[in-house]
Motif scaffolding. Sequence first.
Motif, PDB file in Angstrom:
ATOM      1  N   GLY A   1       0.782  -1.225   0.000  1.00 37.53           N
ATOM      2  CA  GLY A   1       0.000   0.000   0.000  1.00 37.53           C
ATOM      3  C   GLY A   1       0.809   1.266   0.000  1.00 37.53           C
TER       4      GLY A   1
ATOM      5  N   PRO B   1       2.164   4.674  -1.012  1.00 37.83           N
ATOM      6  CA  PRO B   1       1.392   5.585  -1.850  1.00 37.83           C
ATOM      7  C   PRO B   1       2.116   6.031  -3.112  1.00 37.83           C
ATOM      8  CG  PRO B   1       2.298   6.767   0.016  1.00 37.83           C
ATOM      9  CD  PRO B   1       2.620   5.316   0.231  1.00 37.83           C
TER      10      PRO B   1
ATOM     11  N   ARG C   1       0.213  -0.311  -9.771  1.00 37.62           N
ATOM     12  CA  ARG C   1      -0.432  -1.329  -8.952  1.00 37.62           C
ATOM     13  C   ARG C   1       0.404  -2.608  -8.913  1.00 37.62           C
ATOM     14  NH1 ARG C   1      -2.898  -1.466  -5.247  1.00 37.62           N
ATOM     15  NH2 ARG C   1      -4.572  -2.972  -5.721  1.00 37.62           N
TER      16      ARG C   1
ATOM     17  N   ARG D   1      -0.473   1.916  -3.614  1.00 40.06           N
ATOM     18  CA  ARG D   1      -1.852   2.371  -3.503  1.00 40.06           C
ATOM     19  C   ARG D   1      -1.917   3.717  -4.214  1.00 40.06           C
ATOM     20  NH1 ARG D   1      -5.717   3.331   1.756  1.00 40.06           N
ATOM     21  NH2 ARG D   1      -7.622   2.592   0.763  1.00 40.06           N
TER      22      ARG D   1
ATOM     23  N   VAL E   1      -3.426   7.219  -5.851  1.00 38.12           N
ATOM     24  CA  VAL E   1      -4.336   8.347  -5.979  1.00 38.12           C
ATOM     25  C   VAL E   1      -4.161   8.907  -7.384  1.00 38.12           C
ATOM     26  CG1 VAL E   1      -4.787  10.731  -5.235  1.00 38.12           C
ATOM     27  CG2 VAL E   1      -4.413   8.932  -3.532  1.00 38.12           C
TER      28      VAL E   1
ATOM     29  N   ASP F   1      -8.303  -0.466  -7.856  1.00 39.11           N
ATOM     30  CA  ASP F   1      -6.956   0.015  -8.149  1.00 39.11           C
ATOM     31  C   ASP F   1      -6.768   1.503  -7.894  1.00 39.11           C
ATOM     32  OD1 ASP F   1      -6.113  -2.515  -8.989  1.00 39.11           O
ATOM     33  OD2 ASP F   1      -6.883  -2.187 -11.006  1.00 39.11           O
TER      34      ASP F   1
ATOM     35  N   ALA G   1      -7.365   4.529  -5.304  1.00 40.10           N
ATOM     36  CA  ALA G   1      -7.682   4.745  -3.893  1.00 40.10           C
ATOM     37  C   ALA G   1      -8.392   6.067  -3.652  1.00 40.10           C
ATOM     38  CB  ALA G   1      -6.404   4.698  -3.061  1.00 40.10           C
ATOM     39  N   GLY G   2      -8.171   7.051  -4.511  1.00 40.00           N
ATOM     40  CA  GLY G   2      -8.776   8.359  -4.319  1.00 40.00           C
ATOM     41  C   GLY G   2      -8.526   9.229  -5.533  1.00 40.00           C
TER      42      GLY G   2
ATOM     43  N   GLN H   1     -14.699   6.179  -4.693  1.00 34.28           N
ATOM     44  CA  GLN H   1     -13.496   6.551  -3.964  1.00 34.28           C
ATOM     45  C   GLN H   1     -13.633   7.969  -3.386  1.00 34.28           C
ATOM     46  OE1 GLN H   1     -13.722   5.438  -7.060  1.00 34.28           O
ATOM     47  NE2 GLN H   1     -12.179   3.890  -7.495  1.00 34.28           N
TER      48      GLN H   1
ATOM     49  N   LEU I   1      -5.555   8.607   3.390  1.00 37.01           N
ATOM     50  CA  LEU I   1      -5.753   7.255   2.873  1.00 37.01           C
ATOM     51  C   LEU I   1      -4.690   6.285   3.332  1.00 37.01           C
ATOM     52  CD1 LEU I   1      -6.866   8.131  -0.778  1.00 37.01           C
ATOM     53  CD2 LEU I   1      -8.288   7.486   1.152  1.00 37.01           C
TER      54      LEU I   1
END
Length: 265
Positions: A26, A28, A92, A97, A99, A120, A122-123, A203, A265
């Motif tokens: 995860g 970022p 990914r 993770r 954005v 896939d 996250a935000g 998301q 996140l």
Amino acid sequence: MGVLAGAEAFSAGDAAAGAAARAVPGAPAVLLCHGFTGSPQGLRGWAEDLAGAGLVVRLPRLPGHGTTWQELARTRWPDWLAAVRAELGLLRAAGHRVVVGGLSMGGGLALRLAADHPADVAGLVLVNPAVRLSDRRLAALPLLARLGLLGRPGRERTAPAIGGDLARPGAVELAYDRVPLTAAASLVEGLAGVRRDLPLVHQPVVLLRSAVDHVVPASSSALVLERVGSADVREEVLARSLHVATLDHDAPRISAATLELVGRL
């Protein structure tokens, strides 16, 4: 076709960093998507701010952009979407993770990724996202394209430039001086699909909208805020910037909002 100086893709976090990140599930990363007729230059400061904060960042140059408008005329929405989808897949696969952020059409591409790949993405950080355009005549472009009325290769019909909507003195966006209508017709069709599928986006969303925008109407952001299926939606109004807010007075707020979302996140 040679890439214009300054329009090159940007990345931060090399292969070694990506490999190390796989040991931290995860970790970022941020994928940034530039706008129609623009280039990575318009988002370069945003990307560098995030990289300076230690994030893995990818800012690809979309097909047909950063070269000539004639080359853009040979590309379509599926080409632009495939480019950002490939970057998302690579991030990914490295265990990140992700954005996804975008300006204008890049916001539409970000929403498309979120709807199509919910596990896939996250935000989202959307800056003046284009899902609805102000000129109603644009709705006729897909039909005109199918009828062959927008020209043929080498003789494409064009419209005036849409880039460079900035308030900050001295700020310049590296964008085309003409808009090929064949590519614009594909953009219109692509954004229609984004509008249809906004409820599939669940998301967290941060949307930053310029109070004055001469390219994308305020109703475009309003539609996103109204129709996305996300429970976590935040809006910020940028009072001092025009459409290309990533190069304008409020650019630091965009970077700060992105880092805040990544932190949450």
